[in-house]
Design an enzyme around this catalytic site. Structure first.
Site, mmCIF file in Angstrom:
data_model
loop_
_atom_site.group_PDB
_atom_site.id
_atom_site.type_symbol
_atom_site.label_atom_id
_atom_site.label_comp_id
_atom_site.label_asym_id
_atom_site.label_seq_id
_atom_site.Cartn_x
_atom_site.Cartn_y
_atom_site.Cartn_z
ATOM 1 N N ALA A 1 0.804 -1.223 0.000
ATOM 2 C CA ALA A 1 0.000 0.000 0.000
ATOM 3 C C ALA A 1 0.843 1.281 0.000
ATOM 4 O O ALA A 1 0.398 2.318 -0.491
ATOM 5 C CB ALA A 1 -0.925 -0.008 1.214
ATOM 6 N N CYS B 1 -29.725 -15.657 -7.679
ATOM 7 C CA CYS B 1 -30.061 -16.371 -6.437
ATOM 8 C C CYS B 1 -30.145 -15.469 -5.211
ATOM 9 O O CYS B 1 -30.359 -15.941 -4.109
ATOM 10 C CB CYS B 1 -29.045 -17.478 -6.187
ATOM 11 S SG CYS B 1 -27.507 -16.896 -5.455
ATOM 12 N N PRO C 1 -5.053 5.752 1.413
ATOM 13 C CA PRO C 1 -4.391 5.440 2.685
ATOM 14 C C PRO C 1 -3.845 4.013 2.686
ATOM 15 O O PRO C 1 -4.394 3.147 2.009
ATOM 16 C CB PRO C 1 -5.509 5.584 3.722
ATOM 17 C CG PRO C 1 -6.787 5.423 2.962
ATOM 18 C CD PRO C 1 -6.516 5.906 1.565
ATOM 19 N N ASP C 2 -2.760 3.783 3.437
ATOM 20 C CA ASP C 2 -2.322 2.392 3.608
ATOM 21 C C ASP C 2 -3.162 1.772 4.728
ATOM 22 O O ASP C 2 -4.183 2.334 5.131
ATOM 23 C CB ASP C 2 -0.801 2.292 3.836
ATOM 24 C CG ASP C 2 -0.353 2.854 5.176
ATOM 25 O OD1 ASP C 2 -1.201 3.230 6.007
ATOM 26 O OD2 ASP C 2 0.874 2.920 5.402
ATOM 27 N N PHE C 3 -2.772 0.619 5.223
ATOM 28 C CA PHE C 3 -3.597 -0.058 6.212
ATOM 29 C C PHE C 3 -3.124 0.164 7.647
ATOM 30 O O PHE C 3 -3.907 0.434 8.532
ATOM 31 C CB PHE C 3 -3.642 -1.575 5.916
ATOM 32 C CG PHE C 3 -4.283 -1.866 4.593
ATOM 33 C CD1 PHE C 3 -5.646 -2.062 4.502
ATOM 34 C CD2 PHE C 3 -3.529 -1.900 3.434
ATOM 35 C CE1 PHE C 3 -6.261 -2.296 3.282
ATOM 36 C CE2 PHE C 3 -4.120 -2.137 2.206
ATOM 37 C CZ PHE C 3 -5.491 -2.334 2.125
ATOM 38 N N ARG C 4 -1.792 0.042 7.851
ATOM 39 C CA ARG C 4 -1.293 -0.065 9.210
ATOM 40 C C ARG C 4 -0.493 1.125 9.720
ATOM 41 O O ARG C 4 -0.037 1.089 10.860
ATOM 42 C CB ARG C 4 -0.468 -1.355 9.353
ATOM 43 C CG ARG C 4 -1.313 -2.593 9.180
ATOM 44 C CD ARG C 4 -0.553 -3.887 9.201
ATOM 45 N NE ARG C 4 -1.475 -4.992 8.946
ATOM 46 C CZ ARG C 4 -1.924 -5.331 7.737
ATOM 47 N NH1 ARG C 4 -1.494 -4.676 6.666
ATOM 48 N NH2 ARG C 4 -2.771 -6.323 7.593
ATOM 49 N N ASN D 1 -1.714 -4.680 -3.729
ATOM 50 C CA ASN D 1 -2.684 -3.597 -3.834
ATOM 51 C C ASN D 1 -3.851 -3.971 -4.743
ATOM 52 O O ASN D 1 -3.685 -4.688 -5.724
ATOM 53 C CB ASN D 1 -2.003 -2.321 -4.334
ATOM 54 C CG ASN D 1 -0.904 -1.872 -3.380
ATOM 55 O OD1 ASN D 1 -0.867 -2.314 -2.236
ATOM 56 N ND2 ASN D 1 -0.027 -1.016 -3.854
ATOM 57 N N ASP E 1 -5.751 -1.509 -6.036
ATOM 58 C CA ASP E 1 -6.125 -0.253 -6.705
ATOM 59 C C ASP E 1 -5.881 -0.269 -8.215
ATOM 60 O O ASP E 1 -6.236 0.674 -8.918
ATOM 61 C CB ASP E 1 -5.390 0.933 -6.053
ATOM 62 C CG ASP E 1 -3.878 0.733 -5.995
ATOM 63 O OD1 ASP E 1 -3.304 0.130 -6.933
ATOM 64 O OD2 ASP E 1 -3.259 1.187 -5.013
ATOM 65 N N HIS F 1 -3.632 -10.055 -4.101
ATOM 66 C CA HIS F 1 -4.841 -9.970 -3.287
ATOM 67 C C HIS F 1 -6.056 -9.598 -4.124
ATOM 68 O O HIS F 1 -7.030 -9.054 -3.611
ATOM 69 C CB HIS F 1 -4.642 -8.982 -2.132
ATOM 70 C CG HIS F 1 -3.611 -9.450 -1.138
ATOM 71 N ND1 HIS F 1 -3.065 -8.631 -0.169
ATOM 72 C CD2 HIS F 1 -3.011 -10.657 -0.975
ATOM 73 C CE1 HIS F 1 -2.180 -9.325 0.556
ATOM 74 N NE2 HIS F 1 -2.131 -10.551 0.079
ATOM 75 N N CYS G 1 -24.022 -18.747 -5.503
ATOM 76 C CA CYS G 1 -24.074 -19.590 -6.710
ATOM 77 C C CYS G 1 -22.820 -19.447 -7.571
ATOM 78 O O CYS G 1 -22.682 -20.113 -8.594
ATOM 79 C CB CYS G 1 -25.317 -19.291 -7.539
ATOM 80 S SG CYS G 1 -25.214 -17.772 -8.498
HETATM 81 P P1 OAD Z 1 0.494 -1.758 5.379
HETATM 82 O O1 OAD Z 1 -0.349 -0.570 5.689
HETATM 83 O O2 OAD Z 1 0.440 -2.900 6.309
HETATM 84 O O3 OAD Z 1 2.014 -1.310 5.279
HETATM 85 C C1 OAD Z 1 2.401 -0.194 4.534
HETATM 86 C C2 OAD Z 1 3.875 0.050 4.773
HETATM 87 O O4 OAD Z 1 4.303 1.058 3.878
HETATM 88 C C3 OAD Z 1 4.202 0.511 6.163
HETATM 89 O O5 OAD Z 1 5.385 -0.120 6.606
HETATM 90 C C4 OAD Z 1 4.417 2.019 6.012
HETATM 91 O O6 OAD Z 1 5.376 2.515 6.909
HETATM 92 C C5 OAD Z 1 4.947 2.096 4.613
HETATM 93 N N1 OAD Z 1 4.611 3.326 3.877
HETATM 94 C C6 OAD Z 1 3.445 3.983 3.819
HETATM 95 N N2 OAD Z 1 3.520 4.993 2.947
HETATM 96 C C7 OAD Z 1 4.755 4.983 2.436
HETATM 97 C C8 OAD Z 1 5.462 5.766 1.474
HETATM 98 N N3 OAD Z 1 4.873 6.779 0.823
HETATM 99 N N4 OAD Z 1 6.742 5.449 1.209
HETATM 100 C C9 OAD Z 1 7.357 4.412 1.842
HETATM 101 N N5 OAD Z 1 6.746 3.643 2.744
HETATM 102 C C10 OAD Z 1 5.475 3.921 3.035
HETATM 103 O O7 OAD Z 1 0.121 -2.190 3.878
HETATM 104 P P2 OAD Z 1 0.452 -3.581 3.159
HETATM 105 O O8 OAD Z 1 1.719 -4.150 3.658
HETATM 106 O O9 OAD Z 1 0.320 -3.360 1.714
HETATM 107 O O10 OAD Z 1 -5.129 -6.776 2.225
HETATM 108 O O11 OAD Z 1 -0.758 -4.473 3.670
HETATM 109 C C11 OAD Z 1 -0.868 -5.803 3.249
HETATM 110 C C12 OAD Z 1 -2.312 -6.242 3.154
HETATM 111 O O12 OAD Z 1 -2.967 -6.026 4.391
HETATM 112 C C13 OAD Z 1 -3.112 -5.482 2.157
HETATM 113 O O13 OAD Z 1 -2.992 -5.995 0.867
HETATM 114 C C14 OAD Z 1 -4.510 -5.574 2.660
HETATM 115 C C15 OAD Z 1 -4.294 -5.536 4.148
HETATM 116 O O14 OAD Z 1 -5.185 -6.271 4.886
HETATM 117 C C16 OAD Z 1 -6.316 -6.677 1.591
HETATM 118 O O15 OAD Z 1 -7.010 -5.698 1.685
HETATM 119 C C17 OAD Z 1 -6.796 -7.786 0.762
HETATM 120 ZN ZN ZN Z 2 -25.943 -16.210 -7.039
#
Ligand code: OAD
Ligand code: ZN
Length: 440
Positions: free
Chosen positions: A51, A188, A60-63, A134, A136, A153, A164
């Site tokens: 993300a 369905c 936005p990212d997730f964590r 991602n 997106d 994902h 169904c």
């Molecule tokens: P996370 O939000 O877990 O991690 C994003 C990481 O990117 C963090 O370590 C941030 O510090 C870093 N970060 C954010 N913005 C940045 C930037 N501009 N430059 C450099 N680093 C940056 O996101 P993912 O690891 O992608 O699943 O999350 C994995 C999965 O968890 C996602 O695919 C999602 C979620 O549940 C689904 O939705 C299916």
């Molecule tokens: Zn159906």
């Protein structure tokens, strides 16, 4: 063998890097990566994205504490933030996800500099594959062909009835989501869910089909991910133990635990091959592009890409503004919430449930495949009626695809030097539905 030809850093550079301070160490190491690419030693690069490569686009990212999605879901009253992407929760209460889907729906965002850097790697013919978590679709919006991208994902581009298994029309799906109604199957009345991978579901088949890529990889670039979600996070250890790995991220992640993870200080391994660039993805790739002599080209690609997309979709420029105010609203809402709740560990019961779910999923997949086959048949019939030439073209395409698949399989079979532990690892991976890793 191919393995022994793979890259590793020379001893002198590693000892130099050890003696240097942090800042100059990073400088030197990005330079080392640039040298690998320039010299032609890295021509099967795998880019693993999360993300963080899209936050600069306004998604936005997730964590990330504060700005991440999981810190901004209080209005949904979820048992825990991740529930919004949990299959069991969704089946009982799909509203929160669909409300969020309206905010996250692709098409109103522009790819970032990092997306265009991946495209540049492709244009330079050194990109083997881009594995992205991602949903997106910005990799493809930036112009990467479908076969180069593994959407590990899934994405919003397809949707399926949970009951169904009928695939839904994408246009209908989007309109239904945006009209504020829960999409119900026309056949369905089951809930129709976008084919994005939820916790407790298995990853798309394409992900497993492309695992052999990691045997060929001579440079791994990981960017913008916390690597907290399995099985995706396990992929960093699928490359050879000597393959250089670059992490571009705001924070260090997946640091070494016995047998796996990054070893940025070279404390655990004889071969120093892991590099951390601490900072934004866009800054990291720009610096790397500059070292490669690609800076102007990258900026041009970025600028012209955006111009073209804005021309194609006149609303984009205006919608972007709306997006920014949305983010402000999210941020304002977050300020009210001081507590960052710890995620509960999954209980053995839950793991069992997940497994059951995964089995069901497998059965579902089979159904989906049948569905697809039926669809294909229908399409072929249509093509017959419409235009015989077109059909020929389609067939050719299909043949090509088959040939490619065969090639991939052959490659797989030819890989005699695949180590047994790798095969075991692969099986372990295939058993896994998506879940979060808990670091102590
Ligand atoms: P996370 O939000 O877990 O991690 C994003 C990481 O990117 C963090 O370590 C941030 O510090 C870093 N970060 C954010 N913005 C940045 C930037 N501009 N430059 C450099 N680093 C940056 O996101 P993912 O690891 O992608 O699943 O999350 C994995 C999965 O968890 C996602 O695919 C999602 C979620 O549940 C689904 O939705 C299916
Ligand atoms: Zn159906």
């Amino acid at each position: 063998s191919k393995m022994s030809k793979q890259n590793e850093f020379k001893d002198d550079s590693s000892s130099k890097a050890r003696k240097n301070g942090n800042a100059s160490c990073e400088e030197l190491n990005l330079k080392t990566i640039a040298e690998l690419i320039k010299s032609g030693k890295a021509q099967n690069i795998i880019f693993m994205a999360g993300a963080g490569i899209s936050t600069a686009a306004g998604i936005p990212d997730f964590r990330s504490p504060g700005t991440g999605l999981y810190d901004n879901l209080s209005k949904y009253n979820l048992p825990r933030p991740e529930s919004i992407f949990e299959i069991q929760y969704f089946k009982k209460n799909p509203e929160p996800f669909f409300e969020l889907a309206r905010e996250l729906y692709p098409s109103k965002f522009l790819p970032t500099l990092t997306h265009y850097f991946i495209k540049l790697l492709y244009q330079k013919e050194v990109l083997l594959r881009c594995f992205t978590q991602n949903i997106d679709t910005l990799e493809q919006i930036a112009g990467l062909p479908e076969e180069v991208v593994v959407e590990a994902h899934g994405s919003f581009s397809k949707s399926q009835c949970l009951r169904c298994k009928k695939m839904a029309d994408p246009k209908w799906m989007k309109e239904t989501i945006f009209s504020g109604v829960i999409p119900k199957c026309l056949e369905c009345k089951g809930i129709v869910k976008p084919c994005i991978t939820f916790f407790g579901e298995s990853l798309p088949e394409k992900f497993f089909l492309h695992l052999p890529d990691f045997n060929r990889c001579d440079l791994l670039i990981v960017a913008g991910t916390s690597l907290q979600v399995q099985p995706f996070s396990l992929l960093i250890d699928y490359v050879s133990s000597k393959t250089p790995r670059l992490l571009i991220n705001r924070e260090k992640v997946a640091c070494y635990t016995p047998g796996m993870g990054f070893d940025f200080n070279g404390s655990f391994s004889d071969v120093r091959r892991d590099i951390f660039y601490g900072g934004s993805c866009d800054d990291g790739v720009l610096e790397l592009a500059e070292l490669l002599g690609w800076k102007e080209e990258l900026e041009k690609l970025h600028k012209e890409g955006h111009e073209k997309l804005k021309e194609e979709n006149k609303e984009l420029a205006e919608e972007k503004k709306v997006e920014v105010s949305d983010v402000d609203a999210l941020a304002a809402e977050f300020v009210k919430k001081v507590d960052i709740s710890e995620v509960e560990k999954s209980t053995p019961d839950k793991v069992d449930e997940d497994k059951k779910d995964a089995n069901k999923e497998d059965a579902n997949k089979e159904d989906a495949n049948k569905e697809d086959a039926n669809k294909e048949d229908a399409n072929k019939e249509d093509a017959n009626k419409e235009d015989a030439n077109k059909e020929d073209a389609n067939k050719e395409d299909a043949n090509k695809e088959d040939a490619n698949k065969e090639d991939a399989n052959k490659e797989d079979a030819n890989k005699e030097d695949v180590k047994v532990d790798k095969l075991e690892k692969k099986e372990a991976l295939e058993d896994k539905s998506m879940e979060e890793t808990k670091y102590e």
